[in-house]
Design an enzyme around this catalytic site. Sequence first.
Site, short mmCIF file in Angstrom:
data_model
loop_
_atom_site.label_atom_id
_atom_site.label_comp_id
_atom_site.label_asym_id
_atom_site.label_seq_id
_atom_site.Cartn_x
_atom_site.Cartn_y
_atom_site.Cartn_z
N ASP A 1 -28.64 44.36 -31.75
CA ASP A 1 -27.21 44.18 -31.97
C ASP A 1 -27.02 43.61 -33.39
O ASP A 1 -27.97 43.26 -34.08
CB ASP A 1 -26.62 43.27 -30.88
N GLU B 1 -14.94 40.74 -28.06
CA GLU B 1 -16.11 39.87 -27.99
C GLU B 1 -15.71 38.41 -27.75
O GLU B 1 -14.70 38.13 -27.08
CB GLU B 1 -16.97 40.05 -29.26
C1 GLC Z 1 -21.09 44.12 -31.96
C2 GLC Z 1 -21.27 44.26 -30.46
C3 GLC Z 1 -21.91 45.56 -30.05
C4 GLC Z 1 -21.58 46.64 -31.06
C5 GLC Z 1 -22.22 46.25 -32.38
C6 GLC Z 1 -21.85 47.24 -33.50
O1 GLC Z 1 -21.33 42.79 -32.34
O2 GLC Z 1 -21.97 43.22 -29.81
O3 GLC Z 1 -21.40 45.88 -28.75
O4 GLC Z 1 -22.11 47.88 -30.63
O5 GLC Z 1 -21.87 44.94 -32.79
O6 GLC Z 1 -20.48 47.22 -33.73
#
Ligand code: GLC
Length: 648
Positions: free
Chosen positions: A340, A530
């Site tokens: 992530d 988030e």
């Molecule tokens: C974000 C999220 C994830 C996402 C990634 C790219 O922080 O946690 O779900 O796919 O970054 O955007």
Amino acid sequence: MRHPHRRVISPRIGRSLVAIATIAALPSAVAAQPALAAAPQAAPADAAYLNPRLPVSKRVDDLLDRMTLEEKVGQMTQAERGAIDGDRDQITELALGSVLSGGGSVPADNTPEGWADMVDAYQSKALATRLKIPLLYGIDSVHGHNNLVGATVFPHNIGMGATRNPGLVRRQQEITAKETRATGPQWVFGPCVCVVRDLRWGRAYEAYGEDPRLVIEMETGIEGFQGRHERDLKSPRHVLATAKHYAGDGDTVFGSSTTGDYTIDQGVTVTDRRTFAKVNVAPYVTAVKRHDVGSIMPSFSSVDWKEDGVGNPVKMHAHKELLTDVLKNKIGFDGFLISDWAAIQQIPGDYATQVRTSVNAGVDMFMEPYSAPQFIETLLAEVRAGRVKESRVDDAVSRILKAKFELGLFEKPYTDRRYAGTIGSPAHRAVARRAVAESQVLLKNSGRALPLRRNEEIYVAGTNADDIGNQAGGWTVTWQGESGDIIPGTTILEGIEQNSGNVTYSEDASAPMSGSDVGIVVVGETPYAEGVGDVGNGHTLNLSDADKANIDKVCGAIETCVVLDVAGRPQIVTDRLPKMDAFVMSWLPGSEGAGVSDVLFGKRPFKGRLPVSWPRSEDQEPVNIGDRNYDPLFPYGYGLRTRRGHHH
Ligand code: GLC
């Protein structure tokens, strides 16, 4: 192009770059350059890996054998487009394996052509590398191709869970895949197969529900993305999918997060191995074994085993037992793990330790958005120091190359734009509108307030009645989403006006109400994504004061009042429920708000059912089906049904 004497990321990269420059300018440059070790040559046109008739495993092995360590480590590296857009040659120089759009990271020209032109420009830089390994472009299409203005925006997952309709989820993701791939990205960071156990989590709406069995049922979406039965990733109708976030992302303890001012997102899951397997890992077994998901994203969160005596939380990105022993070896995942967003930088220790730990734990590709060069340099050093085995690098690169061959990128690296004309089409929007209708959950309907009659005088109030940004929620055009008229589509009010000529609208219920037969109050949340949406981080499960005031005004003055909740999760309505004649949970419908009025007016029956338990109060959370003395306001699975209404 770098000069030989300038310190480059590593001598090997500098040498191969100089080699390319030298080859290009042979006659004049030879005399000027020191004698070079034989630089690796470009592959011959008849190299096995370039032969589409050979099995993917043969192509992977042949290509891997030709790669330098720098080229291998480059394939394991993913940069944010914002980091390289100003100097796209970095894609060539670093031999990057992938570029992503983080939430809201859009081209200046946010149109299908603008997207495809951008992705293809990046692709041409990847094809300028020695071995011409094509680039993977990843994006969060989590409720439609939601970064693109004009795309069909579906209800967020929690609403799709309320439909209990796996076929509809598959159809949704087929449409999402088509709209996404036609604009360039061949890989989506979805679906979230998270199991939400505490609604105070800002990502609750990204979950299909609190029961892993419901989440598993909705994984038909992976087939929608990748192709049904066997994957058909070469098709312009399909994309590589990502099951995320492995595992326990929705099952962390409130107050355990140490990320910024988040309270629960990215926190600690305190559990035992057996429970963890049943609740949090089970969706990944299905994603791997039944749906052959192409990639999996580990969670920012940590796991703390009760049986080992809690107090030792381990980050999922560092968890060798769960990433390699369980997911890859026991469950048999043969795709690749994508980290992530800079998540490895939350692992204890210096950067070299973070890199080494996560690579050795089993992560294969690294979303290091603004530190790709540093990641490459660090991992090269770790391999050369013998702290990361080259066999681990080969395993990671093989998994990544396998996906690229299966996507057909070596034969067709550039965007196939044939379906661009279907983006946001009436046919696509009709499916989204049906999804909105089926996601609506009727929680109260005394005195047959619903379905509405067409000749009734209707009064509409509320902050979320006429705001398409609010009804779409987070991950819409921007990362956090925003209020206002940000995308084309229909608001809930517009849908009501399509069905009735007798509508008075007053957002704050200040207009006179006399003569109205039914009042509709649309309450709910403003967008978040988030941990920004975590309760205690400026958010609460309670209704806003404006929403409370509007309910009190309208339900106090008009004989029949209907309340709709447009939010990413249940809100606390216990004390005002008695005032309501009807109460509907609308979730986050997306662009096709008219789907809500389809059930309000009985054009479609109410049949949605709660995918999560509805708490009586905020501090009753977490409350989940199966709890001892389970006592929510509305239980998991609850939902009143109406027959297809008759028109008056
Ligand atoms: C974000 C999220 C994830 C996402 C990634 C790219 O922080 O946690 O779900 O796919 O970054 O955007």
